[in-house]
Design a protein around this motif. Structure first.
Motif, PDB file in Angstrom:
ATOM      1  N   GLY A 146      85.196 -81.965  10.717  1.00  0.00           N
ATOM      2  CA  GLY A 146      84.705 -81.489  12.014  1.00  0.00           C
ATOM      3  C   GLY A 146      84.721 -79.969  12.076  1.00  0.00           C
ATOM      4  N   ASN A 147      85.717 -79.357  11.478  1.00  0.00           N
ATOM      5  CA  ASN A 147      85.798 -77.902  11.431  1.00  0.00           C
ATOM      6  C   ASN A 147      84.655 -77.322  10.606  1.00  0.00           C
ATOM      7  N   ALA A 148      84.340 -78.004   9.484  1.00  0.00           N
ATOM      8  CA  ALA A 148      83.224 -77.548   8.645  1.00  0.00           C
ATOM      9  C   ALA A 148      81.890 -77.712   9.369  1.00  0.00           C
ATOM     10  N   VAL A 149      81.754 -78.776  10.158  1.00  0.00           N
ATOM     11  CA  VAL A 149      80.546 -78.965  10.971  1.00  0.00           C
ATOM     12  C   VAL A 149      80.415 -77.830  11.982  1.00  0.00           C
ATOM     13  N   ALA A 150      81.514 -77.508  12.638  1.00  0.00           N
ATOM     14  CA  ALA A 150      81.507 -76.447  13.649  1.00  0.00           C
ATOM     15  C   ALA A 150      81.134 -75.096  13.048  1.00  0.00           C
ATOM     16  N   LYS A 151      81.470 -74.888  11.770  1.00  0.00           N
ATOM     17  CA  LYS A 151      81.147 -73.625  11.096  1.00  0.00           C
ATOM     18  C   LYS A 151      79.757 -73.660  10.457  1.00  0.00           C
ATOM     19  N   GLY A 152      79.025 -74.760  10.637  1.00  0.00           N
ATOM     20  CA  GLY A 152      77.679 -74.860  10.086  1.00  0.00           C
ATOM     21  C   GLY A 152      77.640 -75.162   8.604  1.00  0.00           C
ATOM     22  N   GLN A 153      78.753 -75.623   8.044  1.00  0.00           N
ATOM     23  CA  GLN A 153      78.807 -75.902   6.606  1.00  0.00           C
ATOM     24  C   GLN A 153      78.414 -77.337   6.273  1.00  0.00           C
ATOM     25  N   LEU A 154      78.421 -78.212   7.265  1.00  0.00           N
ATOM     26  CA  LEU A 154      77.998 -79.599   7.113  1.00  0.00           C
ATOM     27  C   LEU A 154      77.036 -79.937   8.254  1.00  0.00           C
ATOM     28  N   PRO A 155      76.190 -80.960   8.067  1.00  0.00           N
ATOM     29  CA  PRO A 155      75.214 -81.311   9.110  1.00  0.00           C
ATOM     30  C   PRO A 155      75.885 -81.569  10.458  1.00  0.00           C
ATOM     31  N   GLU A 156      75.253 -81.104  11.525  1.00  0.00           N
ATOM     32  CA  GLU A 156      75.840 -81.247  12.852  1.00  0.00           C
ATOM     33  C   GLU A 156      75.876 -82.700  13.321  1.00  0.00           C
ATOM     34  N   ASP A 157      75.042 -83.564  12.722  1.00  0.00           N
ATOM     35  CA  ASP A 157      75.048 -84.966  13.110  1.00  0.00           C
ATOM     36  C   ASP A 157      75.814 -85.837  12.107  1.00  0.00           C
ATOM     37  N   LEU A 158      76.698 -85.218  11.326  1.00  0.00           N
ATOM     38  CA  LEU A 158      77.503 -85.971  10.366  1.00  0.00           C
ATOM     39  C   LEU A 158      78.402 -86.960  11.120  1.00  0.00           C
ATOM     40  N   ILE A 198      81.417 -85.066  -4.280  1.00  0.00           N
ATOM     41  CA  ILE A 198      81.659 -85.687  -2.980  1.00  0.00           C
ATOM     42  C   ILE A 198      81.213 -84.761  -1.853  1.00  0.00           C
ATOM     43  N   LEU A 199      81.364 -83.454  -2.032  1.00  0.00           N
ATOM     44  CA  LEU A 199      80.893 -82.524  -1.000  1.00  0.00           C
ATOM     45  C   LEU A 199      79.367 -82.530  -0.915  1.00  0.00           C
ATOM     46  N   ASP A 200      78.697 -82.680  -2.055  1.00  0.00           N
ATOM     47  CA  ASP A 200      77.236 -82.808  -2.042  1.00  0.00           C
ATOM     48  C   ASP A 200      76.814 -84.050  -1.262  1.00  0.00           C
ATOM     49  N   MET A 201      77.546 -85.141  -1.443  1.00  0.00           N
ATOM     50  CA  MET A 201      77.236 -86.359  -0.704  1.00  0.00           C
ATOM     51  C   MET A 201      77.386 -86.137   0.796  1.00  0.00           C
ATOM     52  N   LEU A 202      78.440 -85.442   1.195  1.00  0.00           N
ATOM     53  CA  LEU A 202      78.661 -85.171   2.616  1.00  0.00           C
ATOM     54  C   LEU A 202      77.536 -84.310   3.195  1.00  0.00           C
ATOM     55  N   ARG A 203      77.065 -83.357   2.399  1.00  0.00           N
ATOM     56  CA  ARG A 203      75.999 -82.468   2.875  1.00  0.00           C
ATOM     57  C   ARG A 203      74.642 -83.157   2.947  1.00  0.00           C
ATOM     58  N   LEU A 204      74.347 -84.006   1.955  1.00  0.00           N
ATOM     59  CA  LEU A 204      72.978 -84.442   1.728  1.00  0.00           C
ATOM     60  C   LEU A 204      72.656 -85.897   2.053  1.00  0.00           C
ATOM     61  N   SER A 205      73.661 -86.767   2.134  1.00  0.00           N
ATOM     62  CA  SER A 205      73.371 -88.194   2.297  1.00  0.00           C
ATOM     63  C   SER A 205      72.901 -88.523   3.715  1.00  0.00           C
ATOM     64  N   PRO A 206      71.663 -89.054   3.859  1.00  0.00           N
ATOM     65  CA  PRO A 206      71.185 -89.456   5.189  1.00  0.00           C
ATOM     66  C   PRO A 206      72.021 -90.599   5.777  1.00  0.00           C
ATOM     67  N   ALA A 207      72.624 -91.401   4.915  1.00  0.00           N
ATOM     68  CA  ALA A 207      73.406 -92.544   5.394  1.00  0.00           C
ATOM     69  C   ALA A 207      74.662 -92.116   6.135  1.00  0.00           C
ATOM     70  N   LEU A 208      75.086 -90.862   5.950  1.00  0.00           N
ATOM     71  CA  LEU A 208      76.286 -90.376   6.617  1.00  0.00           C
ATOM     72  C   LEU A 208      75.986 -89.678   7.929  1.00  0.00           C
ATOM     73  N   ARG A 209      74.719 -89.706   8.353  1.00  0.00           N
ATOM     74  CA  ARG A 209      74.362 -89.094   9.635  1.00  0.00           C
ATOM     75  C   ARG A 209      74.472 -90.132  10.753  1.00  0.00           C
TER      76      ARG A 209
END
Length: 211
Positions: A146-158, A198-209
Motif C-alpha cells: 500500500g505504501n508503494a502504491v501511494a508513492k506511485g511505484q505500483l498500480p493504484e488499482d492493485l 515477483i515485483l514485475d508480477m505485482l507491477r504488470l499482472s492484470p489479474a492482480l488489479r
C-alpha cells in the motif's frame, strides 16, 4: 550489579535458544524434550521455564531472533516517510533469500519451521503462534505494498489482499522448495532475479488489479 544480572540472564536465554535450535534441527520440535535442551545448554529445566513458558514460546523466540536483522528493512518498506518503499521491499526479499543460502543459523531455523515443525497435540500453542505470525506478516506485506502504491511505484488499482497473498506465498514457496532441494538452484546467485520476478508480477499482472 543489576546490569550484570540482566546481562547474565540474557546470556542464559541466548544459550537456551542456541541449544534449542540445534536440538530442533537434529530431532524435530515434537521429539525434542525440554530436558534435552537444558542438557545441551548446560542449564536446568527451571532455567528454561524462567525464560520461556513452554516449547511453543521457545520456538517463537527462536524465529524472532533470527529475523531481528530483517526488521529495519521491513519497517522501512511500511514507513510513509520512506521515499522508495518498493526498493526497500526488494532489498528485504533479496536479503531473506541470501540469508537462507549463506547464514547457517537462518538456514537451520528455516528447516525447523518448514520441515521439522509438527503441530502435535502437546504443541497446540505452536499452531496458534504460527497462525498469528503469518497473519501479522501478511498484514505487514499489505502495508508495504500500500505504501508503494501511494508513492506511485505500483498500480493504484492493485488488489492489496490478493497481491499480498501472492507475495507471501512466493517467499514461503521459494524457501520451502530450496531448503528441501538446495541443489536445484543457487539461491544466493538468483536472489535478485527472484525478487525482481515477483515485483514485475505485482507491477504488470492484470489479474492482480481490482475488478
Amino acid at each position: 550489579m543489576v546490569r550484570r544480572t540482566k546481562e547474565e540472564a540474557q546470556e542464559t536465554r541466548n544459550q537456551i535458544l542456541s541449544a534449542a535450535e540445534l536440538c530442533f534441527y537434529s530431532k524435530g520440535i515434537s521429539r525434542t524434550s525440554l530436558a534435552e535442551i537444558a542438557t545441551a545448554a548446560g542449564v536446568t529445566r527451571g532455567a528454561i521455564y524462567w525464560h520461556f513458558e513452554d516449547k511453543s514460546e521457545l520456538v517463537g523466540a527462536l524465529f524472532e531472533r533470527v529475523n531481528l536483522p530483517l526488521q529495519p528493512l521491513s519497517e522501512a518498506s511500511r514507513n510513509p516517510n520512506e521515499p522508495d518503499p518498493l526498493g526497500r521491499m526488494r532489498e528485504l526479499l533479496v536479503t531473506v533469500f541470501r540469508r537462507a543460502a549463506t547464514d547457517p543459523e537462518a538456514r537451520r531455523v528455516g528447516e525447523i519451521l518448514f520441515h521439522k515443525c509438527e503441530y502435535t497435540e502437546d504443541l497446540g500453542n505452536l499452531r496458534q503462534w504460527m497462525q498469528g505470525f503469518r497473519r501479522e506478516y501478511s498484514q505487514d506485506i499489505e502495508k508495504g505494498l500500500g505504501n508503494a502504491v501511494a508513492k506511485g511505484q505500483l498500480p493504484e488499482d492493485l488488489d492489496l489482499i490478493v497481491a499480498g497473498s501472492c507475495l507471501h506465498a512466493f517467499i514461503t514457496g521459494v524457501l520451502d522448495q530450496w531448503l528441501l532441494l538446495p541443489d536445484m538452484m543457487d539461491l544466493d546467485a538468483k536472489a535478485e532475479t527472484l525478487a525482481d520476478s515477483i515485483l514485475d508480477m505485482l507491477r504488470l499482472s492484470p489479474a492482480l488489479r481490482k475488478g
